[in-house]
Design a protein around this motif. Sequence first.
Motif: not given
Length: 198
Positions: A113-127
């Motif tokens: 249930x928390x993976x969607x937000x975590x993937x958004x965090x990873x997306x934001x952290x990437x150049x």
Amino acid sequence: MSNSTLSYYNQNAQNFSDSTLNVDMSVLYAEFLPHVTEHGHILDAGCGSARDAAYFKKQGFTVSAFDASAELAALASSYLQQPVDVKTFQQLDCVNKYDAIWCCASLLHVPKAELPQVFLNLQTALKPNGVLYVSFKYGDTERVHNGREFTDLNENSLTHLLSHTQLKAIKQWQSVDQRPERESEVWLNALIKVVHVL
């Protein structure tokens, strides 16, 4: 990461680190590193023993690392010869910082249930042209094994999770575990990039 999973790693940090440090990851490095900018900045997210971060550092990349387990982070910091942060994927909050993020067998402890937000965090952290590597145990269930909670994914469930983001898998493949006596365990691997929406 659940409290029981975190407790497992804190209590078994030395054994876990010792059991993973010498695993041959060269096949996965060969898939990942060609997508990383030369001398780029790689985040080893959920770094465990820091085996992979240390390898990337030796190849001339700038490396950052974190792990949710304070005990593992201390061991990793000693091995990597630089500070390793103690934090979770949910606490990742930087913007356009990394050329690549390596999540080897680490996202699998994030509740589904928390993976969607975590993937958004990873997306934001990437150049903008960054690459993300992830691996999960192959399956489609959430389960508890030896005191640790796992989220297993297959190609369809990973694709569905990414559909809520600007991330897209450019390659997905299965592999077997490289640790002795673990050859029957199958892993889902994926290389993921940001898709720019015009």
